[in-house]
Design a protein around this motif. Structure first.
Motif, mmCIF file in Angstrom:
data_model
loop_
_atom_site.group_PDB
_atom_site.id
_atom_site.type_symbol
_atom_site.label_atom_id
_atom_site.label_comp_id
_atom_site.label_asym_id
_atom_site.label_seq_id
_atom_site.Cartn_x
_atom_site.Cartn_y
_atom_site.Cartn_z
ATOM 1 N N ALA A 9 1.092 -1.919 -0.144
ATOM 2 C CA ALA A 9 0.218 0.277 -0.228
ATOM 3 C C ALA A 9 0.977 1.058 -0.051
ATOM 4 C CB ALA A 9 -0.841 0.379 1.009
ATOM 5 N N GLN A 10 1.970 1.723 0.972
ATOM 6 C CA GLN A 10 2.749 2.492 0.392
ATOM 7 C C GLN A 10 3.839 2.674 -0.565
ATOM 8 O OE1 GLN A 10 5.626 1.662 3.979
ATOM 9 N NE2 GLN A 10 4.863 2.436 5.729
ATOM 10 N N THR A 11 3.660 0.967 -1.258
ATOM 11 C CA THR A 11 4.684 1.232 -2.355
ATOM 12 C C THR A 11 3.142 1.811 -3.587
ATOM 13 O OG1 THR A 11 6.030 -0.298 -2.043
ATOM 14 C CG2 THR A 11 5.291 -0.054 -4.513
ATOM 15 N N ALA A 12 1.950 1.720 -3.786
ATOM 16 C CA ALA A 12 0.769 2.623 -4.320
ATOM 17 C C ALA A 12 1.290 3.523 -4.276
ATOM 18 C CB ALA A 12 -0.238 1.720 -4.127
ATOM 19 N N TRP A 13 0.989 4.098 -2.841
ATOM 20 C CA TRP A 13 1.079 5.646 -2.779
ATOM 21 C C TRP A 13 1.884 6.345 -3.382
ATOM 22 C CZ3 TRP A 13 -3.046 8.253 -1.420
ATOM 23 C CH2 TRP A 13 -4.590 7.794 -0.662
ATOM 24 N N ILE A 14 3.586 5.942 -3.076
ATOM 25 C CA ILE A 14 4.935 6.254 -3.515
ATOM 26 C C ILE A 14 4.158 6.623 -5.254
ATOM 27 C CG2 ILE A 14 6.708 5.303 -3.613
ATOM 28 C CD1 ILE A 14 6.986 4.434 -1.212
ATOM 29 N N ALA A 15 4.282 5.094 -6.028
ATOM 30 C CA ALA A 15 3.968 5.358 -6.631
ATOM 31 C C ALA A 15 2.925 6.192 -7.939
ATOM 32 C CB ALA A 15 2.704 3.996 -8.192
ATOM 33 N N ALA A 16 1.890 6.935 -6.542
ATOM 34 C CA ALA A 16 0.187 8.276 -7.209
ATOM 35 C C ALA A 16 1.242 9.504 -7.014
ATOM 36 C CB ALA A 16 -0.311 7.514 -6.051
ATOM 37 N N ALA A 17 2.249 9.492 -5.435
ATOM 38 C CA ALA A 17 2.778 10.595 -5.989
ATOM 39 C C ALA A 17 4.358 10.819 -7.320
ATOM 40 C CB ALA A 17 3.400 9.957 -4.437
ATOM 41 N N GLY A 18 4.607 9.723 -7.227
ATOM 42 C CA GLY A 18 5.604 9.657 -8.343
ATOM 43 C C GLY A 18 5.372 10.552 -9.779
ATOM 44 N N VAL A 19 4.251 9.704 -10.184
ATOM 45 C CA VAL A 19 3.169 10.359 -11.131
ATOM 46 C C VAL A 19 2.642 11.191 -11.026
ATOM 47 C CG1 VAL A 19 0.750 9.410 -12.208
ATOM 48 C CG2 VAL A 19 2.649 7.713 -11.821
ATOM 49 N N ILE A 20 2.670 11.908 -10.591
ATOM 50 C CA ILE A 20 2.231 13.880 -9.948
ATOM 51 C C ILE A 20 3.264 14.531 -9.980
ATOM 52 C CG2 ILE A 20 1.130 14.958 -8.475
ATOM 53 C CD1 ILE A 20 -1.388 13.142 -7.254
ATOM 54 N N LEU A 21 4.535 14.335 -9.548
ATOM 55 C CA LEU A 21 5.650 14.734 -9.603
ATOM 56 C C LEU A 21 5.883 14.386 -11.025
ATOM 57 C CD1 LEU A 21 8.021 16.295 -8.337
ATOM 58 C CD2 LEU A 21 8.923 13.841 -7.799
ATOM 59 N N ALA A 22 5.903 13.184 -11.578
ATOM 60 C CA ALA A 22 6.830 13.150 -12.943
ATOM 61 C C ALA A 22 5.486 14.163 -14.396
ATOM 62 C CB ALA A 22 6.652 12.119 -13.292
ATOM 63 N N GLY A 23 4.331 14.263 -13.936
ATOM 64 C CA GLY A 23 2.894 15.215 -14.682
ATOM 65 C C GLY A 23 3.459 16.325 -14.630
ATOM 66 N N VAL A 24 3.716 16.689 -13.136
ATOM 67 C CA VAL A 24 4.225 18.670 -13.167
ATOM 68 C C VAL A 24 5.165 18.711 -13.758
ATOM 69 C CG1 VAL A 24 4.226 20.407 -11.802
ATOM 70 C CG2 VAL A 24 2.985 18.601 -11.200
ATOM 71 N N LEU A 25 6.078 17.825 -13.386
ATOM 72 C CA LEU A 25 8.234 18.126 -14.749
ATOM 73 C C LEU A 25 7.504 18.557 -15.712
ATOM 74 C CD1 LEU A 25 10.282 16.474 -11.807
ATOM 75 C CD2 LEU A 25 9.688 19.080 -12.174
ATOM 76 N N ALA A 26 7.038 17.120 -16.728
ATOM 77 C CA ALA A 26 6.686 17.153 -18.157
ATOM 78 C C ALA A 26 6.417 17.978 -18.283
ATOM 79 C CB ALA A 26 6.613 15.772 -18.539
ATOM 80 N N ALA A 27 5.244 18.915 -17.607
ATOM 81 C CA ALA A 27 4.052 19.932 -18.357
ATOM 82 C C ALA A 27 5.224 20.846 -18.213
ATOM 83 C CB ALA A 27 2.754 20.138 -17.366
ATOM 84 N N ILE A 28 5.536 21.255 -17.652
ATOM 85 C CA ILE A 28 6.797 21.878 -17.264
ATOM 86 C C ILE A 28 7.766 22.239 -18.276
ATOM 87 C CG2 ILE A 28 8.966 23.683 -15.953
ATOM 88 C CD1 ILE A 28 7.198 22.957 -13.061
#
Length: 376
Positions: free
Chosen positions: A306-325
């Motif tokens: 479950a921690q891994t799932a939350w970490i993956a979700a946080a990573g996806v959000i971070l990647a999305g923000v950086l990719a947009a920039i």
């Protein structure tokens, strides 16, 4: 277990933040590598995709638009004789050297086209005023992103193959692989490159059909004639895809690019797995305390996943923000970067797989969460 896992992450976020950052950057790397590969090698087909022609006719077996060879002028007669063809237009391809004061000679690709307002070649990117400007003697267009490399500006003079030209305007999104695109009228292109003006014919002929749905049948019929007359008809999409595949798979540059991307992604996976495993290892006493409270090994493993799932979700959000920039920066710098919805979904899925794979690897350490460790 999900709620407990989230509370653990929020309470001890400093320990798990590096894992989320590693996951996010691995996703960003995957997305940017794919976007750059697609963007860079899409330049090989830009003349086809930015034109309104339904058919392209070139030398038999031509693999990419930059490898075109002159075909006889009789090809145009066969095209015009087909009742399905509404308009025919030649496309001239040449090369040259642009003289600069600081960079020496710059390799350029010379494209000769019809400057008429209803012309098909590059109809999607050349407005009427730029086409009209190409009607002037020795007038050329270059891409805005190449002005600095060519040491010139709109209205400036330059020299190509010893001939003086004047830059009458700029284009956007017409950069080239391995050189600089120079757009000119057919008459100017013949003067700039002797190979174009030696009377051997155009590199390609483009055609617009009365009914675009008849492209397949027209290609089939013209191919029969082309085998005897030395030309090959292709639908526009077929030719564009062929050019991109050539640069990706057969040019050597594409293979090196893909191999480098694969190595970079592999490194990102290794870093992510080790970071997450280290975070789990640092939490062994916490897991030991949970075991002392009655949690089973299976429950602890569920918490880690479950921690891994939350970490993956946080990573996806971070990647999305950086990719947009970075996408905005790439557009500002005229860097060819293409991001599509399937690519974003694929990158997010790969990030999730990397995170869960790392989590499964880290589960080996959960068994070491012995309550006796609390006494040490």
């Amino acid at each position: 277990m999900t709620g407990l896992a989230l509370k653990t992450l929020l309470f001890d976020w400093r320990r798990f933040a590096p894992a989320a950052v590693a996951v996010g950057f691995s996703g960003l790397l995957v997305l940017l590598q794919a976007g750059l590969i697609l963007g860079v090698f899409s330049l090989a087909s830009v003349y086809v995709t930015k034109s309104s022609a339904d058919l392209w006719v070139g030398f038999p077996g031509v693999q990419s638009i930059d490898l075109g060879r002159p075909i006889g002028g009789a090809t145009e007669l066969f095209l015009r004789a087909d009742p399905r063809v509404a308009q025919v237009e030649p496309f001239y391809w040449g090369s040259g050297e642009w003289r600069t004061s600081r960079h020496g000679m710059v390799n350029v690709y010379i494209v000769g086209l019809n400057p008429a307002p209803d012309a098909m070649v590059l109809s999607q990117v050349l407005p009427t005023d730029l086409r009209a400007a190409l009607g002037e003697p020795d007038a050329v267009l270059v891409d805005r992103a190449d002005l600095r490399k060519l040491e010139t500006a709109v209205g400036g003079l330059a020299e190509i193959n010893g001939h003086r030209v004047r830059i009458v305007g700029v284009t956007d999104g017409l950069r080239a692989l391995g050189g600089v695109n120079v757009i000119a009228s057919a008459a100017t292109a013949r003067r700039l490159d002797p190979a174009i003006g030696n009377g051997e014919g155009a590199a390609y002929f483009t055609a617009r059909l009365n009914d675009p749905a008849q492209a397949s049948s027209a290609v089939s019929d013209l191919r029969t004639v082309g085998r005897q007359r030395g030309f090959e008809p292709m639908a526009s999409k077929t030719f564009a895809d062929r050019s991109v595949r050539y640069w990706l798979g057969e040019s050597g540059a594409g293979v090196a690019f893909v191999f480098g991307s694969a190595v970079a992604i592999l490194v990102a996976v290794i870093v992510t797995s080790q970071t997450l495993a280290a975070a789990v290892a640092a939490s062994l006493k916490d897991y030991a305390a949970l075991r002392a409270l009655g949690f089973t090994i299976g429950a602890l493993r569920a918490i880690v996943l479950a921690q891994t799932a939350w970490i993956a979700a946080a990573g996806v959000i971070l990647a999305g923000v950086l990719a947009a920039i970075l996408a905005v920066v790439a557009r500002w710098e005229a860097t060819p970067l293409i991001m599509t919805a399937p690519m974003v979904a694929g990158a997010a899925g790969l990030v999730a797989l990397v995170a869960f794979g790392s989590g499964l690897w880290a589960l080996r350490r959960v068994a070491r969460a012995d309550p006796a460790a609390l006494l040490l």
